[in-house]
Design a protein around this motif. Structure first.
Motif, PDB file in Angstrom:
ATOM      1  N   LEU A 119       0.846  -1.199   0.000  1.00 11.60           N
ATOM      2  CA  LEU A 119       0.000   0.000   0.000  1.00 11.60           C
ATOM      3  C   LEU A 119       0.877   1.243   0.000  1.00 11.60           C
ATOM      4  O   LEU A 119       1.961   1.241   0.593  1.00 11.60           O
ATOM      5  CB  LEU A 119      -0.883   0.032   1.247  1.00 11.60           C
ATOM      6  N   ALA A 120       0.361   2.306  -0.650  1.00 14.64           N
ATOM      7  CA  ALA A 120       1.065   3.594  -0.623  1.00 14.64           C
ATOM      8  C   ALA A 120       0.045   4.717  -0.677  1.00 14.64           C
ATOM      9  O   ALA A 120      -1.122   4.502  -1.032  1.00 14.64           O
ATOM     10  CB  ALA A 120       2.021   3.711  -1.811  1.00 14.64           C
ATOM     11  N   ILE A 121       0.534   5.902  -0.316  1.00  8.54           N
ATOM     12  CA  ILE A 121      -0.284   7.114  -0.413  1.00  8.54           C
ATOM     13  C   ILE A 121       0.431   8.104  -1.312  1.00  8.54           C
ATOM     14  O   ILE A 121       1.669   8.241  -1.246  1.00  8.54           O
ATOM     15  CB  ILE A 121      -0.525   7.710   0.998  1.00  8.54           C
ATOM     16  N   ALA A 122      -0.344   8.781  -2.172  1.00  7.60           N
ATOM     17  CA  ALA A 122       0.209   9.839  -3.021  1.00  7.60           C
ATOM     18  C   ALA A 122      -0.756  11.021  -2.956  1.00  7.60           C
ATOM     19  O   ALA A 122      -1.832  10.989  -3.552  1.00  7.60           O
ATOM     20  CB  ALA A 122       0.366   9.363  -4.454  1.00  7.60           C
ATOM     21  N   THR A 123      -0.383  12.046  -2.200  1.00  9.40           N
ATOM     22  CA  THR A 123      -1.314  13.142  -1.942  1.00  9.40           C
ATOM     23  C   THR A 123      -0.644  14.499  -2.047  1.00  9.40           C
ATOM     24  O   THR A 123       0.574  14.621  -1.870  1.00  9.40           O
ATOM     25  CB  THR A 123      -1.926  13.017  -0.528  1.00  9.40           C
ATOM     26  N   THR A 124      -1.457  15.490  -2.343  1.00  9.04           N
ATOM     27  CA  THR A 124      -0.965  16.864  -2.414  1.00  9.04           C
ATOM     28  C   THR A 124      -0.965  17.508  -1.036  1.00  9.04           C
ATOM     29  O   THR A 124      -0.315  18.522  -0.806  1.00  9.04           O
ATOM     30  CB  THR A 124      -1.907  17.651  -3.347  1.00  9.04           C
ATOM     31  N   THR A 125      -1.686  16.917  -0.103  1.00  9.50           N
ATOM     32  CA  THR A 125      -1.853  17.564   1.195  1.00  9.50           C
ATOM     33  C   THR A 125      -0.579  17.475   2.042  1.00  9.50           C
ATOM     34  O   THR A 125       0.327  16.701   1.752  1.00  9.50           O
ATOM     35  CB  THR A 125      -3.056  16.954   1.952  1.00  9.50           C
ATOM     36  N   THR A 126      -0.530  18.260   3.068  1.00 11.40           N
ATOM     37  CA  THR A 126       0.611  18.329   3.993  1.00 11.40           C
ATOM     38  C   THR A 126       0.746  17.018   4.770  1.00 11.40           C
ATOM     39  O   THR A 126      -0.271  16.474   5.223  1.00 11.40           O
ATOM     40  CB  THR A 126       0.361  19.500   4.971  1.00 11.40           C
ATOM     41  N   PRO A 127       1.971  16.481   4.909  1.00 10.05           N
ATOM     42  CA  PRO A 127       2.152  15.203   5.614  1.00 10.05           C
ATOM     43  C   PRO A 127       1.473  15.139   6.985  1.00 10.05           C
ATOM     44  O   PRO A 127       0.867  14.122   7.334  1.00 10.05           O
ATOM     45  CB  PRO A 127       3.666  15.097   5.732  1.00 10.05           C
ATOM     46  N   ALA A 140      -4.494   3.695  15.108  1.00  7.50           N
ATOM     47  CA  ALA A 140      -3.342   4.398  15.706  1.00  7.50           C
ATOM     48  C   ALA A 140      -2.051   4.069  14.936  1.00  7.50           C
ATOM     49  O   ALA A 140      -1.190   4.928  14.773  1.00  7.50           O
ATOM     50  CB  ALA A 140      -3.195   4.006  17.166  1.00  7.50           C
ATOM     51  N   ASP A 141      -1.969   2.834  14.406  1.00  8.29           N
ATOM     52  CA  ASP A 141      -0.736   2.438  13.693  1.00  8.29           C
ATOM     53  C   ASP A 141      -0.912   2.461  12.178  1.00  8.29           C
ATOM     54  O   ASP A 141      -0.113   1.879  11.431  1.00  8.29           O
ATOM     55  CB  ASP A 141      -0.348   1.015  14.112  1.00  8.29           C
ATOM     56  N   ALA A 142      -1.942   3.150  11.703  1.00  6.76           N
ATOM     57  CA  ALA A 142      -2.274   3.080  10.265  1.00  6.76           C
ATOM     58  C   ALA A 142      -1.149   3.547   9.358  1.00  6.76           C
ATOM     59  O   ALA A 142      -0.992   3.042   8.241  1.00  6.76           O
ATOM     60  CB  ALA A 142      -3.546   3.885   9.996  1.00  6.76           C
ATOM     61  N   GLU A 143      -0.343   4.494   9.811  1.00  2.08           N
ATOM     62  CA  GLU A 143       0.749   4.951   8.930  1.00  2.08           C
ATOM     63  C   GLU A 143       1.669   3.792   8.561  1.00  2.08           C
ATOM     64  O   GLU A 143       2.215   3.743   7.457  1.00  2.08           O
ATOM     65  CB  GLU A 143       1.558   6.055   9.617  1.00  2.08           C
ATOM     66  N   SER A 144       1.810   2.816   9.479  1.00  2.00           N
ATOM     67  CA  SER A 144       2.744   1.705   9.216  1.00  2.00           C
ATOM     68  C   SER A 144       2.183   0.735   8.184  1.00  2.00           C
ATOM     69  O   SER A 144       2.891  -0.142   7.692  1.00  2.00           O
ATOM     70  CB  SER A 144       3.019   0.945  10.524  1.00  2.00           C
ATOM     71  N   TRP A 145       0.895   0.902   7.844  1.00  2.00           N
ATOM     72  CA  TRP A 145       0.316   0.006   6.828  1.00  2.00           C
ATOM     73  C   TRP A 145       0.835   0.343   5.438  1.00  2.00           C
ATOM     74  O   TRP A 145       0.736  -0.460   4.513  1.00  2.00           O
ATOM     75  CB  TRP A 145      -1.212   0.132   6.811  1.00  2.00           C
ATOM     76  N   PHE A 146       1.353   1.570   5.279  1.00  2.00           N
ATOM     77  CA  PHE A 146       1.739   2.046   3.946  1.00  2.00           C
ATOM     78  C   PHE A 146       3.254   2.006   3.772  1.00  2.00           C
ATOM     79  O   PHE A 146       3.985   2.558   4.606  1.00  2.00           O
ATOM     80  CB  PHE A 146       1.199   3.466   3.725  1.00  2.00           C
ATOM     81  N   ASP A 147       3.710   1.387   2.699  1.00  2.00           N
ATOM     82  CA  ASP A 147       5.154   1.346   2.424  1.00  2.00           C
ATOM     83  C   ASP A 147       5.709   2.753   2.236  1.00  2.00           C
ATOM     84  O   ASP A 147       6.817   3.073   2.651  1.00  2.00           O
ATOM     85  CB  ASP A 147       5.423   0.577   1.110  1.00  2.00           C
ATOM     86  N   VAL A 148       4.891   3.587   1.571  1.00  2.00           N
ATOM     87  CA  VAL A 148       5.318   4.953   1.261  1.00  2.00           C
ATOM     88  C   VAL A 148       4.154   5.909   1.495  1.00  2.00           C
ATOM     89  O   VAL A 148       3.020   5.610   1.099  1.00  2.00           O
ATOM     90  CB  VAL A 148       5.752   5.064  -0.230  1.00  2.00           C
ATOM     91  N   ILE A 149       4.438   7.030   2.140  1.00  2.00           N
ATOM     92  CA  ILE A 149       3.453   8.110   2.238  1.00  2.00           C
ATOM     93  C   ILE A 149       4.068   9.309   1.537  1.00  2.00           C
ATOM     94  O   ILE A 149       4.914  10.008   2.096  1.00  2.00           O
ATOM     95  CB  ILE A 149       3.071   8.417   3.691  1.00  2.00           C
ATOM     96  N   ALA A 150       3.679   9.494   0.270  1.00  2.00           N
ATOM     97  CA  ALA A 150       4.209  10.596  -0.546  1.00  2.00           C
ATOM     98  C   ALA A 150       3.225  11.753  -0.414  1.00  2.00           C
ATOM     99  O   ALA A 150       2.068  11.634  -0.812  1.00  2.00           O
ATOM    100  CB  ALA A 150       4.341  10.148  -1.994  1.00  2.00           C
TER     101      ALA A 150
END
Ligand code: XBP
Ligand code: MG
Length: 257
Positions: A119-127, A140-150
């Motif tokens: 899984l990854a995220i690709a967004t224009t919004t602020t991290p 609470a740990d959802a960020e760790s579900w994504f390999d990349v948060i762009a």
């Protein structure tokens, strides 16, 4: 046949309807705190959404509505300070009252994680906004579900430029034919297609329904839930009543066969 290796999600408008009840409220609270009599209506904000990025959107508003506005000092510094205040308000709003994820998002993410799909995220919004939404509305740990948060300013050019999707794929070591993207807007569709990704699921919302999604594989009203089928607005009929990983793999194979 190249296998589908990763799902890449846009955030605003795709994971949750963040614009009207999140970002717009945050912008207006920041303007008020700064003593500015700017109060964007839902309609005006819909017009300003043509420009991605909050800092860019504030400058677009000035260009459209207040071309003679004189900032107290450097414009970039003024906008950056205003936007930082807006981001804090947005983070607060994600805690209280919080914002629900769109239909089918949590269901699909849980299925995909069980199947071991990346899984990854690709967004224009602020991290910081992504962190606030994921940790308060997902887990609470959802960020760790994504390999990349762009997100946000990590790339020089925001959507509709393809940079954010290109960067996300580079970070994952994947090629466009191994990825499938989820978007909600015409700017997002242009960004995805410009990156070379051709498997593209669009879920429309109040601000984006009716935009030009040419090139997308399928346009839906949402991802669907058991007993609450999604409606196909245009494109592939491969998907059933709700978007599942099996349906996405069939859709991907159709695109790249
Ligand atoms: C949506 C955007 C963002 C948000 C506001 O991003 O364009 O600018 O509207 O967030 P996406 P910021 O649909 O790509 O998730 O004020 O942090 O930019
Ligand atoms: Mg979006």
């Amino acid at each position: 046949m190249v296998n589908l290796e990763a799902l890449i999600f846009d955030v605003d408008g795709t994971l949750a309807d963040t614009e009207r009840d999140g970002h717009l409220v945050a912008f207006n609270r920041a303007f008020n705190d700064a003593g500015l009599d700017w109060n964007w209506s839902v309609e005006t904000y819909g017009e300003l959404l043509a420009v991605t990025g909050g800092k860019e959107r504030i400058k677009y508003f000035l260009k459209l509505y207040l071309p003679d506005f004189q900032p107290p000092g450097d414009l970039d510094a003024f906008v950056a300070e205003l936007h930082a205040a807006k981001t804090q308000h947005y983070k607060d709003l994600m805690v209280e009252p919080g914002l629900a994820l769109r239909p089918g998002v949590m269901r699909l993410l849980q299925e995909v994680r069980e199947q071991g799909m990346r899984l990854a995220i690709a967004t224009t919004t602020t991290p910081a906004n992504v962190t606030a939404l994921l940790s308060n509305s997902m887990a609470a740990d959802a960020e760790s579900w994504f390999d990349v948060i762009a997100a946000g300013d990590i790339v020089p050019a925001k959507k509709p430029a393809p940079d954010i999707y290109v960067w996300a794929m580079q970070q994952m070591g994947l090629s466009p034919d191994q990825c499938l993207a989820f978007e909600d807007s015409d700017n997002g569709v242009k960004s995805v297609l410009g990156s070379g990704i051709r498997s593209l699921v669009v879920t429309v919302n109040g601000y984006t329904r009716g935009q030009d999604f040419s090139g997308s594989t399928v346009v839906l009203d949402n991802l669907g839930e058991p007993g609450k089928p999604c409606q196909c607005i245009s494109g592939s009929e491969v998907l059933d009543e709700m978007v599942t990983l099996k349906g996405l793999q069939a859709l991907h194979d159709d695109v790249w066969q």
